[in-house]
Structure formats: C-alpha cells, structure tokens
Design a protein around this motif. Structure first.
Motif, PDB file in Angstrom:
ATOM      1  N   ARG A  34       0.837  -1.191   0.000  1.00 60.67           N
ATOM      2  CA  ARG A  34       0.000   0.000   0.000  1.00 60.67           C
ATOM      3  C   ARG A  34       0.869   1.237   0.000  1.00 60.67           C
ATOM      4  N   SER A  83       1.665   5.337   0.262  1.00 60.00           N
ATOM      5  CA  SER A  83       1.169   6.384   1.151  1.00 60.00           C
ATOM      6  C   SER A  83       0.633   7.551   0.326  1.00 60.00           C
ATOM      7  N   MET A  84      -0.007   8.499   1.013  1.00 62.61           N
ATOM      8  CA  MET A  84      -0.453   9.693   0.324  1.00 62.61           C
ATOM      9  C   MET A  84       0.742  10.477  -0.206  1.00 62.61           C
ATOM     10  N   ALA A 143       1.626   9.587  -3.714  1.00 60.14           N
ATOM     11  CA  ALA A 143       0.807  10.257  -4.728  1.00 60.14           C
ATOM     12  C   ALA A 143       1.331  11.669  -4.981  1.00 60.14           C
ATOM     13  N   GLU A 155      -4.414   1.428  -6.023  1.00 55.83           N
ATOM     14  CA  GLU A 155      -4.053   1.887  -4.680  1.00 55.83           C
ATOM     15  C   GLU A 155      -3.532   3.321  -4.709  1.00 55.83           C
ATOM     16  N   LEU A 156      -2.667   3.611  -5.658  1.00 58.55           N
ATOM     17  CA  LEU A 156      -2.081   4.942  -5.742  1.00 58.55           C
ATOM     18  C   LEU A 156      -3.149   5.977  -6.108  1.00 58.55           C
ATOM     19  N   ARG A 175      -5.142   6.810  -3.041  1.00 61.14           N
ATOM     20  CA  ARG A 175      -4.401   7.707  -2.142  1.00 61.14           C
ATOM     21  C   ARG A 175      -4.445   9.145  -2.658  1.00 61.14           C
ATOM     22  N   SER A 176      -4.419   9.297  -3.967  1.00 56.53           N
ATOM     23  CA  SER A 176      -4.511  10.661  -4.529  1.00 56.53           C
ATOM     24  C   SER A 176      -5.863  11.283  -4.197  1.00 56.53           C
ATOM     25  N   ASP A 225      -7.605  10.540  -1.544  1.00 56.73           N
ATOM     26  CA  ASP A 225      -7.539  10.846  -0.118  1.00 56.73           C
ATOM     27  C   ASP A 225      -6.913  12.225   0.097  1.00 56.73           C
ATOM     28  N   SER A 262      -6.693   5.684   4.664  1.00 52.41           N
ATOM     29  CA  SER A 262      -5.572   5.723   3.728  1.00 52.41           C
ATOM     30  C   SER A 262      -4.341   5.027   4.278  1.00 52.41           C
ATOM     31  N   ARG A 263      -4.128   5.183   5.575  1.00 52.81           N
ATOM     32  CA  ARG A 263      -2.917   4.654   6.204  1.00 52.81           C
ATOM     33  C   ARG A 263      -2.991   3.158   6.468  1.00 52.81           C
ATOM     34  N   SER A 284      -6.569  -1.249   2.766  1.00 52.00           N
ATOM     35  CA  SER A 284      -6.292  -1.374   1.335  1.00 52.00           C
ATOM     36  C   SER A 284      -7.506  -0.951   0.520  1.00 52.00           C
TER      37      SER A 284
END
Length: 405
Positions: free
Chosen positions: A6, A8-9, A12, A138-139, A142-143, A145, A272-273, A276
C-alpha cells in the motif's frame, strides 16, 4: 494494475503532474471561498439588504450545478489539460474584472456566475485526468484521499480567513489575489502536466455518459450511497439553533460546524494509512449507514461535548465517500469519465442542498433542531440499509464474474 504493497499519500504527491493538479485545485477552492465572502460583504454593504446578500451567495452555487451536467461533457471531447488551462484562465479573467473598484452589483453577480460556470468542466477534467495519471488502483485512491483532506481543510480555512482578509485588504484586493491564483494555476498546469489526446472522439450524444451510467446497476448503487451524505449534512444546516437548544454558547456554532470536516479528515487519514483499496470497497456499504445512524443520538438531547463527539465520529465514517467517488470514476470508461464525473459531483451537491433544506423544514415543523437531526438520521438508516445490501450484491456479482472469467 494492482500492487502488493500500500503506497502512502506522500507517494501520490511525489508525482509532479498530480502535485500540479492538486495545488491548482486547492488554490481554486480557497479562492472560491474568498470570492464568496468578498461578494457577500460587498453586496450587503452597498445595498444594506440581507436578501440581496443571500441571493448573491446562492448565485455562486447555481452555475456549478447546471454546468456539472452540461459542460462536464467537454472533459471527454477535448484534451483535459487544455480544459484545465483554459478554464483557469477564464476564471482569472472574470474575477479580475470583478476586482475593479466600483463595479456595479448586477455585474458582480453576472461575473461570479460566469466564473463558476467556467469552473464546471474543470472539476470533471480534474477527476478524469487524475485517473489517467494514476493507473494503479491503490495509488489512485491515495490521490483521492489527498484531495479529500485538502478540499475540506481548505474550505474551512477559506471561510475562516475570508472575512479577515476582505476586511483588512478590501474586497477589490482580495478578488485581485484570487484572480492571480487562477492565472498562476493556468501557467503551472500548462507547463507541468503533459498533453494527452482527448479521451473521446466527440461522436457520441451530449449526455451519452449520463445515459450509460443510468444503465449500470453498480454505478446506480454508488450514486445512491453518495447521496446519503445529504442527510448527514443536516446538523450543519442547523448548527445555530442546535447550539441554542443544547445550551451552548454562541461560539459553539463554529465548533459544531468544524466537528464533521475535522472528523472527516481524520477518517480519511486512517483509511488511507491502514486499509487497502479492496478492503475499503468491502466496507463502503456499512460505513455509508454509520454517519446517519450516529445522528440518532440527538434524540437523547446531548450536551455540547457529546454533540461534538457524535458529529466528529459521523464525519470520520463519512470518509467512505472518497472510496465511493474513486470507485465510480474507475468503473467508468475513460472516454466517458468527464460527463459521468459531472453527474456524480452534481448529484452530490444537490443531495447536500436538499438535505440541509429538508432538515430546516423538519426543524420548523417539529420546533426542535435535535428532533430534526434524529429524524434525518432515521431516514438515512432506512434508506442506507437497502443500499448497503445492494452494494454487497454488487461486490458478490463482480467476484463471481472474476472467478468465472
């Protein structure tokens, strides 16, 4: 494409294209709040009419709603970077004219409508372009988020600081600063977002994306889940009478308004953290019911502390909406994402407006804000449970199709 870890933000934000789009959007949101405050104060000071001030405020929303269904189609027919650059430049132009000292009130209202109308296709283009930038599920999530947290905190900051900036610098200078931010965004988007061809060929009908979404059961369920947010918004529309009813001081109105977005930001961070993309999709149905279910606590006539806790928890659970929006865009073909995204965003805005109006009518009828909030919560549960069940069936159908495919 899927990853085994996973991101992270921060991963992104490491992408220069997304970082540029993200900063341009943040500037736009902040500028919109500044313009709204400047327009409301200017109209009120010149006319002395609370009605005209309210009308001017309402005009800032109407073009976005109308344009979200119509002009969003442009994001599928023309290159999305071009849409972002041109609309940012147009908004800079219209707001710069608004900044001219002594501009008549009527022209201020016309110009703010034109500026917001120009911004309608940019919202659709931002959503669709971000999915093009990030092909990894996943990416991409995060974007979204990052965008969700930024939009909420920027709106709070804009409303909190808008009055201070307009009072200290004057409405003309505040509007000039807003125009400058849009001009900077246009230049940055042109230089740091790479050109891509138009996603669609322009041969389809103007509302082809809306018709296609209407034919997809799983997208209809996602729209329904997103509209539940409208009922969760009822406490925000009743913050002032709620504070008075629970015996809280006047300054508590701001706390009550801030509790939900602060909880939302925390909820987005936690999801987000630690969760999944696939797990977030599985929990969407349950989380969609939680915000309104928590509002049932207002039937107990809570004190200020409990009210703030309930609203913060409801906001945290409301972070599910990020997953709903990201899944919706992902499940729409690229050549239809602009129009479909416009439908999604417009539906969400309308649901929020209708929810607040519904809460106001309930409070007027019942004579109590707490009763209105509790009824809105009950309505959300009644509507949300069938949607949650339908969402479980959608996921089950997709899983069966994947196994047999």
């Amino acid at each position: 494409m899927k990853t085994t870890t996973r991101p992270s933000m921060g991963a992104a934000l490491a992408n220069r294209e997304f970082r540029t789009v993200w900063l341009a959007e943040a500037q736009s949101v902040l500028g919109d709040q500044l313009t709204t405050v400047a327009l409301a104060l200017t109209v009120y000071h010149r006319t002395g009419s609370a009605l005209w001030s309210a009308v001017a405020y309402a005009l800032t929303f109407l073009p976005a709603l109308a344009g979200g269904l119509g002009l969003a189609q442009l994001a599928d027919r023309y290159p999305r970077r071009t849409i972002l650059v041109v609309t940012a430049a147009m908004q800079a132009f219209f707001i710069a004219i608004m900044a001219v000292p002594g501009m008549p009130v009527v022209w201020l209202c016309v110009l703010v409508m034109l500026a917001r109308l120009a911004g309608a296709p940019s919202n659709a283009a931002q959503n669709a372009l971000t999915r093009e930038i990030f092909t990894d599920d996943e990416l991409y999530l995060r974007s979204q988020d990052v965008r969700g947290i930024t939009t909420n905190t920027t709106m709070l900051a804009g409303l909190a600081l808008g009055g201070v900036i307009v009072t200290a610098a004057g409405p003309s200078l505040a509007l000039a600063l807003d125009a400058l931010t849009f001009a900077i965004s246009a230049v940055a988007l042109h230089h740091w977002v790479r050109p891509r061809p138009a996603a669609g060929d322009g041969d389809g009908s103007w509302f082809g994306a809306i018709n296609w979404v209407a034919s997809q059961r799983r997208l209809r369920v996602l729209l329904g889940l997103s509209w539940l947010v409208g009922l969760a918004m009822v406490p925000a529309g009743l913050a002032a009478p709620l504070a008075r009813e629970i015996g809280a001081p006047d300054e508590a109105v701001g706390w009550l308004l801030a509790a939900d977005p602060l909880g939302f930001a925390l909820g987005v961070f936690v999801l987000s953290r630690y969760v999944s993309a696939s797990a977030r999709r599985r929990t969407v149905g349950v989380l969609a019911v939680v915000p309104t279910a928590l509002l049932l606590a207002f039937g107990l006539r809570p004190d200020l502390v409990l009210a703030l806790v309930v609203l913060a928890l409801a906001g945290a659970a409301g972070a599910y909406i990020i997953t709903v929006g990201a899944t919706f865009i992902t499940w729409v073909p690229n050549e239809l994402r602009g129009g479909a995204g416009g439908l999604y965003r417009t539906g969400l805005r309308v649901a929020q407006g209708v929810g607040v109006a519904f809460g106001g009518m309930l409070a007027q009828w019942s004579g109590a804000a707490t009763t209105a909030i509790m009824v809105a919560g009950a309505a959300g549960v009644v509507l949300g449970v069938p949607l949650a069940v339908a969402w479980g069936r959608v996921l089950g159908t997709d899983s069966d199709a994947a196994r047999t495919g």
